[in-house]
Write a protein that holds these residues in place. Structure first.
Motif, PDB file in Angstrom:
ATOM      1  N   ILE A  14     -14.358  14.060  11.605  1.00  9.81           N
ATOM      2  CA  ILE A  14     -15.576  14.086  10.790  1.00  9.81           C
ATOM      3  C   ILE A  14     -16.015  12.663  10.458  1.00  9.81           C
ATOM      4  CG2 ILE A  14     -16.489  14.732   8.517  1.00  9.81           C
ATOM      5  CD1 ILE A  14     -14.656  17.277   8.773  1.00  9.81           C
ATOM      6  N   ALA A  15     -15.058  11.788  10.128  1.00  5.61           N
ATOM      7  CA  ALA A  15     -15.384  10.396   9.802  1.00  5.61           C
ATOM      8  C   ALA A  15     -16.009   9.687  10.994  1.00  5.61           C
ATOM      9  CB  ALA A  15     -14.126   9.664   9.333  1.00  5.61           C
ATOM     10  N   VAL A  53      -9.078   6.510   6.575  1.00  5.24           N
ATOM     11  CA  VAL A  53      -9.623   7.825   6.280  1.00  5.24           C
ATOM     12  C   VAL A  53      -8.594   8.587   5.451  1.00  5.24           C
ATOM     13  CG1 VAL A  53     -10.482  10.000   7.233  1.00  5.24           C
ATOM     14  CG2 VAL A  53     -10.920   7.840   8.445  1.00  5.24           C
ATOM     15  N   LYS A  54      -9.028   9.096   4.316  1.00  3.78           N
ATOM     16  CA  LYS A  54      -8.180   9.923   3.464  1.00  3.78           C
ATOM     17  C   LYS A  54      -8.836  11.293   3.334  1.00  3.78           C
ATOM     18  CE  LYS A  54      -4.866   7.136   2.152  1.00  3.78           C
ATOM     19  NZ  LYS A  54      -3.476   7.416   2.432  1.00  3.78           N
ATOM     20  N   SER A  55      -8.123  12.295   3.776  1.00  2.00           N
ATOM     21  CA  SER A  55      -8.646  13.666   3.751  1.00  2.00           C
ATOM     22  C   SER A  55      -7.733  14.532   2.915  1.00  2.00           C
ATOM     23  CB  SER A  55      -8.698  14.237   5.167  1.00  2.00           C
ATOM     24  OG  SER A  55      -9.411  13.400   6.024  1.00  2.00           O
ATOM     25  N   ASP A  97     -13.057  -0.565   4.870  1.00  2.00           N
ATOM     26  CA  ASP A  97     -13.715   0.567   4.223  1.00  2.00           C
ATOM     27  C   ASP A  97     -12.752   1.739   4.076  1.00  2.00           C
ATOM     28  OD1 ASP A  97     -15.962  -1.021   4.480  1.00  2.00           O
ATOM     29  OD2 ASP A  97     -17.119   0.419   5.653  1.00  2.00           O
ATOM     30  N   LEU A  98     -13.117   2.638   3.197  1.00  2.00           N
ATOM     31  CA  LEU A  98     -12.385   3.888   3.010  1.00  2.00           C
ATOM     32  C   LEU A  98     -13.389   5.028   3.092  1.00  2.00           C
ATOM     33  CD1 LEU A  98      -9.964   5.700   2.031  1.00  2.00           C
ATOM     34  CD2 LEU A  98     -10.744   5.203  -0.297  1.00  2.00           C
ATOM     35  N   ILE A  99     -13.069   6.029   3.893  1.00  2.00           N
ATOM     36  CA  ILE A  99     -13.857   7.252   3.899  1.00  2.00           C
ATOM     37  C   ILE A  99     -12.972   8.339   3.305  1.00  2.00           C
ATOM     38  CG2 ILE A  99     -14.986   9.021   5.292  1.00  2.00           C
ATOM     39  CD1 ILE A  99     -15.887   6.825   7.180  1.00  2.00           C
ATOM     40  N   PHE A 116     -16.590   4.412   0.882  1.00  2.00           N
ATOM     41  CA  PHE A 116     -16.399   3.221   0.039  1.00  2.00           C
ATOM     42  C   PHE A 116     -16.375   2.008   0.962  1.00  2.00           C
ATOM     43  CE2 PHE A 116     -14.301   6.714  -2.163  1.00  2.00           C
ATOM     44  CZ  PHE A 116     -14.730   6.574  -3.475  1.00  2.00           C
ATOM     45  N   THR A 117     -17.252   1.050   0.740  1.00  2.00           N
ATOM     46  CA  THR A 117     -17.284  -0.137   1.595  1.00  2.00           C
ATOM     47  C   THR A 117     -16.598  -1.299   0.903  1.00  2.00           C
ATOM     48  OG1 THR A 117     -19.452  -0.808   0.762  1.00  2.00           O
ATOM     49  CG2 THR A 117     -19.422   0.566   2.739  1.00  2.00           C
ATOM     50  N   ASN A 118     -16.023  -2.182   1.734  1.00  2.42           N
ATOM     51  CA  ASN A 118     -15.440  -3.438   1.268  1.00  2.42           C
ATOM     52  C   ASN A 118     -14.374  -3.221   0.190  1.00  2.42           C
ATOM     53  OD1 ASN A 118     -15.327  -6.173   1.720  1.00  2.42           O
ATOM     54  ND2 ASN A 118     -16.741  -6.654   0.060  1.00  2.42           N
ATOM     55  N   ILE A 119     -13.362  -2.413   0.503  1.00  2.00           N
ATOM     56  CA  ILE A 119     -12.332  -2.066  -0.479  1.00  2.00           C
ATOM     57  C   ILE A 119     -11.279  -3.159  -0.655  1.00  2.00           C
ATOM     58  CG2 ILE A 119     -12.631   0.420  -0.204  1.00  2.00           C
ATOM     59  CD1 ILE A 119      -9.992   0.365   1.481  1.00  2.00           C
TER      60      ILE A 119
END
Length: 121
Positions: A14-15, A53-55, A97-99, A116-119
Motif C-alpha cells: 500500500i505504501a 513503513v509501520k503497519s 520518512d515514516l508511513i 510523516f516526512t523528515n523524521i
C-alpha cells in the motif's frame, strides 16, 4: 504466514502504491545491509528518501510513530549511509520518512494512512 507478517507485507504494498501516486520513483524495496533493513528507497525531485513503513491493525499514529526507537533510527541512518557507499553513488539530498498505516486485515484495505516526512534530522 503469521497475521502480523501479512499486515506488514500488505502495508508495504500500500505504501509503494501511495508513493507512486504521489510522484515518487521507487528505487529499491527491502534493502538490507549489516546495519539493518530499509523498507523503501524512493526518489523525488532532488531527494533520495528512505522510508520506514509501520503497519498495524489496532494502533493510532502516535503509537506507530513512537514505535521507532532511538536505536532503530540510528540503524536506519547508518544503513542509508552504507547504501550510498555500497552503490558507489555520491550523497545527495536525503530524507527519512515514516508511513504509518492502520489496516483492516479482513478487508485487506487501509483504514488510515499518514505520511510523516523528515523524521530524522
Amino acid at each position: 504466514m503469521a497475521l502480523h507478517n501479512k499486515i506488514g507485507v500488505l502495508g508495504e504494498e500500500i505504501a509503494v502504491r501511495y508513493l507512486k501516486k504521489e510522484g515518487y520513483y521507487i528505487v529499491e524495496r527491502n534493502y538490507r545491509n549489516k546495519f539493518g533493513e530499509i523498507d523503501i528507497i524512493a526518489a523525488k525531485e532532488s531527494y533520495t528518501i528512505f522510508v520506514e513503513v509501520k503497519s498495524r491493525s489496532s494502533e493510532n499514529y502516535i503509537e506507530l510513530a513512537q514505535s521507532l526507537y532511538h536505536k532503530q533510527l540510528h540503524n536506519i541512518r547508518q544503513a542509508a549511509i552504507f547504501y550510498f557507499s555500497e552503490k558507489n553513488i555520491h550523497l545527495s539530498s536525503i530524507r527519512f520518512d515514516l508511513i504509518a498505516l492502520k489496516i483492516d486485515p479482513d478487508a485487506k484495505k487501509i483504514d488510515k494512512l499518514k505520511h510523516f516526512t523528515n523524521i530524522i534530522n
